[in-house]
Design an enzyme around this catalytic site. Structure first.
Site, PDB file in Angstrom:
ATOM      1  N   CYS A 293      -1.886  -3.216 -14.965  1.00  0.00           N
ATOM      2  CA  CYS A 293      -1.956  -2.200 -14.115  1.00  0.00           C
ATOM      3  C   CYS A 293      -1.220  -2.400 -12.959  1.00  0.00           C
ATOM      4  CB  CYS A 293      -3.568  -1.930 -14.015  1.00  0.00           C
ATOM      5  SG  CYS A 293      -4.204  -3.454 -13.341  1.00  0.00           S
TER       6      CYS A 293
ATOM      7  N   HIS B 187       0.836  -1.170  -0.177  1.00  0.00           N
ATOM      8  CA  HIS B 187      -0.068  -0.025   0.029  1.00  0.00           C
ATOM      9  C   HIS B 187       0.702   1.363   0.129  1.00  0.00           C
ATOM     10  CE1 HIS B 187      -2.459   3.122   1.942  1.00  0.00           C
ATOM     11  NE2 HIS B 187      -3.412   2.669   1.235  1.00  0.00           N
TER      12      HIS B 187
HETATM   13  C1  PEP Z   1      -2.104  -6.158  -9.088  1.00  0.00           C
HETATM   14  O1  PEP Z   1      -2.504  -7.285  -8.250  1.00  0.00           O
HETATM   15  O2  PEP Z   1      -1.414  -6.191  -9.943  1.00  0.00           O
HETATM   16  C2  PEP Z   1      -3.199  -4.875  -8.973  1.00  0.00           C
HETATM   17  C3  PEP Z   1      -3.004  -3.897  -9.828  1.00  0.00           C
HETATM   18  O3  PEP Z   1      -4.093  -4.943  -7.981  1.00  0.00           O
HETATM   19  P1  PEP Z   1      -3.831  -4.513  -6.598  1.00  0.00           P
HETATM   20  O4  PEP Z   1      -2.403  -4.223  -6.402  1.00  0.00           O
HETATM   21  O5  PEP Z   1      -4.697  -3.625  -5.891  1.00  0.00           O
HETATM   22  O6  PEP Z   1      -3.860  -5.957  -5.942  1.00  0.00           O
END
Ligand code: PEP
Ligand code: MG
Length: 752
Positions: free
Chosen positions: A707, A400
Site C-alpha cells: 500500500c 503528504h
Molecule cells: C508506507 O509507509 O508505505 C505507508 C503506506 O504508510 P504511510 O505512507 O502512511 O507512512
C-alpha cells in the site's frame, strides 16, 4: 483488344484485382461490398477517367512543361509549380460526357450528402498513397459540388509534397493515377467503434463495442463517453456492459456543406441515461465484426454507424497499438521551466498561484488555484481539495502532498526548494506533474487518455486484487464505482485531523464519546460505499509533530528530533491504551452495520508489540474470524528479518508500506528532497525485502499486499510482485486501470 475501362464503376463491380483502376481505397470498398459487409453505397470515378481527362484536354503536356527542369529542393519553385498545376486542373472544364456520367451516378445514389475521397493508383508501386495525396472532402452536396470535389481530388495529386516524393523516388508522375470514390454519408443515429479483440490484454475471444448517439467523430475526438459492451465471440453473448450518460450529440448539418458542417445538438432528456443500442443490435454488430475479421484474417478496428434501422461499416482497419497510446506519457513542454522538482502526481494544470505560509491561511485558496507551500500537512487538506495543482518547496514522492494529490488526481511537483520564493501570488503558472516542472503562464491543456482504454481496463478481471488507497470521503462513491476490489489502505490520520482534536485532550475533557462518534462518522462513508468489499482501516500513525498540530496536542506530545523514528505506530497503542480503545470502539460501531471493515496495524517495531496490540484488540472484542481480518503493515526492516515470527503471532495478512520500508532500508528521510534520486523503491535492497515479505506470506499461507506509493509511481514493479505471489496491490485511484492491466498480463505470464 481489351475493352476501354469504364469511367465510372459501382462498388459492387470491383475487387482487389482492380487496384490500378480504382486504387487501394476503392478496391477495398469493392471487396467489402462484395463480401456483404454493409458499407454505405457509392461509385468510383476511375483512374481511367482521370487519365482521359489529362490526355484529351492537353493538361498532361502542360504539366510536363511546368515540371521540366524543376529543382524540387527549391521549395519556392516547387510550391509555385504545384499551385500552377492545381489551378490548371481546376480551371479545365471536364468533358461533357464525363460530367454527365458523374452527375447521373450521383442522382442514382440518391443525391444528398456524400464523401469524395482520393484513392491513388500506381502500376508498380506497393504504397501508392505516398506518391499521391489523400485528400477527402466530406459533406459534399449537389451535382456541381460533387464534380468540383472530384477535380480537387485530381489536383491533390500535384500537392508539393507529392511532386517532391515522386521526383525523389524517380517515379513517373504520369504512372501515378487517381481514382475518386464517392460514398453516401450516413446520418448516424448511433455510431461507434468495434475491436474484434479486447485491445488491452489482446484477448481474442472477446469483442469490444462502443456506442454513442450521433456521429462517430464525437467518439473519436474523445468528447463523448460511450456505452461499452464486452461480448464473447462464443454465442455471441454480452459479458458486461457499461452505460454512459450522454447529453449532446454531433449531427450533420444537411443544409450547409463542407467539412465544418457538423454541429452539436441536445439529446432528449429521456434518452440521456439510456442504453444507446438494444442488445439485439449489439449482438448483430458482434456477428458482423466476426465476419469482417474472418474476411481480413487479422483483428480489426471497425467504425460503424446506424441510420434508420440499417447498420453500416464506415471503416475497417487492422487493430493498431492502442496499448502504446494509452501508456504513452504526456509529451514534455518545450519551454523553459521556472522551477523543477520531483514529479509527485502526474498531469498538467494551469491557474493562479496562492502561496500558503501557514495552514491558517487555507481559506485563501479558491477552486482552480495552484496551492504553493513549503510542505503540506493534514491541516492543508481542505485547500488541497480545491486546488488545481500543488507545488511544494520540500518533500519527496511519498510526502503528504504527493499522497494526497495522487488521490485527488491533481498534478503535483514537490521538492522545488524555492517555490514560495520564486513564485508570486496570483501569477499564472502551469504545473507539469508528470515531469516535475513548473512553467510561467498557461502553456498546455490536460491531455486525456483514451476512453476506450480506461473502460476496457475497467472490465478486466484478475485473480490478484486491486485495492485503492483512499482517504477523502467525498471520493468514496465515485471510486467505489470503479473496477476495484476494496480499500487497501484507509489512513485514519485524515479522519482524525478532520476532527482536529488530540485524543488525549478529548479524554481529559471528558469528550470521549464525541471523539468516538466523529471517528465513527468519518469511517462509515468508506465502509458503506465499498460494502461488501473490504475496507482496510489502518489505525492511527501520526508522528508526534503531526499530533502536536491537533488542538491540545502540544501538552501531550514532546518535541522530537526525528519524528519519523519517534513515538508512532504500534508503540503508542501499548503505552496509551485509552486512546487506542477509543479508536477500537469506533471500529466496532462501524462493523455493526459494515462488517467489511478490517484492521491493519502500522509501524510495528517488535514481535512483542504486535502480540500486545493484538491482545488489546481481542480484549476489546475484535477477534479474527471469517469476516474480520487483521493485517500488519510491513514497513520496518525488522518486519522482514523476522517475517515468520511476526506471522506466527497470528495475523491474516501483511501489507507492505514501501514508503517507510524504503526510508528505513536505505536510511533516507522520505521527505528529503536532496536525496530524492536515491530514494527509489526499485533499489535492489528494497526489492529484496519485498520479495522476502511476499514469498514468506505465501509460504505461511496468509495474504500479502502493498500500500506504499511504489506500485502507483513505478507500475512496472507490480509485475514482479505478482510473479512472487502477492495477493493484492493497493494503488492511488488514478492507477486502478493501469494496475489492473499490468496484473492481467503478469498473471497470464505466471499461469500461462
Ligand atoms: C508506507 O509507509 O508505505 C505507508 C503506506 O504508510 P504511510 O505512507 O502512511 O507512512
Ligand atoms: Mg508508513
Amino acid at each position: 483488344m481489351q475493352k476501354k475501362p469504364e469511367a465510372i464503376v459501382w462498388f459492387d463491380q470491383v475487387t482487389k484485382q482492380d487496384i490500378p483502376l480504382v486504387g487501394g481505397k476503392g478496391a477495398n470498398l469493392g471487396e467489402m461490398t462484395n463480401a456483404k459487409i454493409p458499407v454505405p453505397p457509392g461509385f468510383i470515378i476511375t483512374s481511367s477517367a482521370y487519365y482521359d481527362f489529362i490526355d484529351s484536354s492537353g493538361v498532361q503536356s502542360q504539366i510536363r512543361k511546368i515540371l521540366e527542369g524543376l529543382d524540387i529542393e527549391n521549395s519556392k519553385a516547387l510550391s509555385a509549380a504545384s499551385v500552377k498545376i492545381k489551378d490548371l486542373i481546376m480551371q479545365t472544364v471536364l468533358p461533357d460526357s464525363l460530367a454527365r456520367q458523374i452527375k447521373d451516378a450521383y442522382a442514382k445514389l440518391g443525391g444528398g450528402l456524400v464523401a469524395v475521397r482520393s484513392s491513388a493508383t500506381a502500376e508498380d508501386l506497393p504504397e501508392a498513397s505516398f506518391a499521391g495525396q489523400q485528400s477527402t472532402y466530406l459533406n459534399q452536396e449537389g451535382p456541381d459540388q460533387v464534380v468540383h470535389a472530384v477535380q480537387m481530388c485530381w489536383a491533390s495529386l500535384f500537392e508539393a509534397r507529392a511532386i517532391y516524393y515522386r521526383q525523389e523516388q524517380h517515379f513517373d508522375h504520369f504512372k501515378v493515377g487517381i481514382a475518386v470514390p464517392v460514398q453516401r454519408m450516413v446520418q448516424s443515429v448511433t455510431s461507434g467503434v468495434i475491436f474484434t479483440i479486447e485491445p488491452i490484454t489482446h484477448d481474442p475471444s472477446k469483442i469490444v463495442i462502443e456506442a454513442i448517439y450521433g456521429l462517430g467523430e464525437g467518439l473519436v475526438s474523445g468528447e463523448i463517453n460511450p456505452d461499452l459492451f464486452i461480448v464473447s465471440k462464443q454465442g455471441p453473448a454480452i459479458l458486461s456492459r457499461r452505460i454512459s450518460f450522454q447529453d449532446r450529440r454531433l449531427v450533420r448539418n444537411t443544409s450547409g456543406t463542407g467539412e465544418g458542417a457538423n454541429y452539436w445538438q441536445q439529446v432528449p432528456v429521456d434518452k440521456q441515461e439510456q442504453q444507446k443500442l438494444c442488445d439485439e443490435d449489439v449482438l448483430k454488430l458482434a456477428e458482423l465484426a466476426m465476419h469482417i475479421e474472418k474476411h481480413y484474417g487479422v483483428p480489426q478496428d471497425i467504425e460503424w454507424a446506424k441510420e434508420d434501422g440499417a447498420i453500416y461499416v464506415v471503416q475497417s482497419r487492422p487493430v493498431t497499438a492502442i496499448k502504446e497510446q494509452a501508456l504513452e506519457e504526456e509529451p514534455e513542454i518545450k519551454e523553459q521551466p521556472i522551477l523543477e522538482g520531483s514529479p509527485a502526481s502526474p498531469g498538467l494544470a494551469s491557474g493562479p498561484v496562492k502561496i500558503l505560509m501557514d495552514p491558517s491561511e487555507i481559506d485563501r485558496v479558491d477552486s482552480g488555484d495552484i496551492l504553493v507551500a513549503e510542505m503540506t500537512t493534514p491541516d492543508f487538506v481542505p485547500a488541497m481539495k480545491r486546488a488545481a495543482a500543488i507545488v511544494t518547496n520540500r518533500g519527496g514522492r511519498t510526502s503528504h502532498a504527493a499522497i494526497v494529490s495522487r488521490e485527488l488526481g491533481i498534478p503535483c511537483v514537490v521538492g522545488t526548494h524555492e517555490a514560495t520564493k520564486v513564485l508570486r501570488n496570483e501569477q499564472i503558472i502551469t504545473v507539469d506533474g508528470t515531469h516535475g516542472k513548473v512553467y510561467p503562464g498557461k502553456v498546455a491543456r490536460r491531455i486525456q487518455t483514451s476512453s476506450v482504454v480506461s473502460m476496457v481496463r475497467d472490465a478486466i478481471k484478475t485473480k490478484t486484487r486491486v485495492y485503492v488507497n483512499l482517504a477523502q470521503p467525498e471520493l468514496a462513491d465515485m471510486v467505489a464505482a470503479r473496477n476495484v476490489d476494496g480499500v487497501g489502505l484507509l489512513r485514519a490520520e485524515f479522519i482524525i485531523s478532520g476532527i482536529g482534536k488530540h485524543p488525549n485532550y478529548m479524554i481529559e475533557t471528558g469528550r470521549q464519546e464525541e471523539f468516538i462518534n466523529k471517528l465513527y462518522e468519518g469511517i462509515v462513508p468508506f465502509a458503506k460505499a465499498f460494502h461488501p468489499r473490504p475496507v482496510v482501516y489502518r489505525t492511527t500513525d501520526f508522528k508526534t509533530n503531526e499530533y502536536r498540530e491537533l488542538e491540545g496536542g502540544d501538552k501531550y506530545e514532546l518535541p522530537e528530533e526525528n519524528p519519523m523514528l519517534g513515538y508512532r505506530g504500534a508503540s503508542r497503542y501499548i503505552r496509551d491504551i485509552d486512546s487506542f480503545k477509543m479508536e477500537i470502539e469506533a471500529i466496532k460501531r462501524v462493523r455493526k452495520d459494515y462488517p467489511n471493515l478490517w484492521v491493519m496495524i502500522p509501524f510495528v517495531r517488535t514481535v512483542d508489540e504486535l502480540r500486545r496490540t493484538k491482545e488489546i484488540l481481542e480484549a476489546e472484542g475484535l477477534k479474527r474470524g471469517p469476516d474480520f481480518k487483521l493485517w500488519m503493515m510491513t514497513e520496518i526492516p525488522a518486519n522482514i528479518f523476522l517475517m515468520d515470527k511476526f506471522i506466527d503471532v497470528g495475523i491474516d495478512g501483511i501489507s507492505i508500506g514501501s514508503n517507510d520500508l524504503t526510508q528505513l532500508t536505505l536510511g533516507i528521510d522520505r521527505d528529503s528532497e536532496k536525496l530524492q534520486e536515491t530514494f527509489d523503491e526499485r533499489n535492489d535492497a528494497v526489492m529484496a525485502a519485498l520479495e522476502i515479505a511476499v514469498k514468506t506470506a505465501k509460504r505461511k499461507g496468509i495474504t500479502s499486499s502493498i500500500c506504499g506509493q511504489a506500485p502507483s509511481v513505478y507500475p512496472e514493479m507490480t509485475e514482479k510482485l505478482v510473479a512472487w505471489g502477492i495477493t493484492s496491490v493497493s494503488v492511488s485511484p488514478d492507477m486502478i486501470g493501469t494496475t489492473r492491466e499490468i496484473i492481467a498480463k503478469a498473471e497470464a505470464k505466471v499461469h500461462g
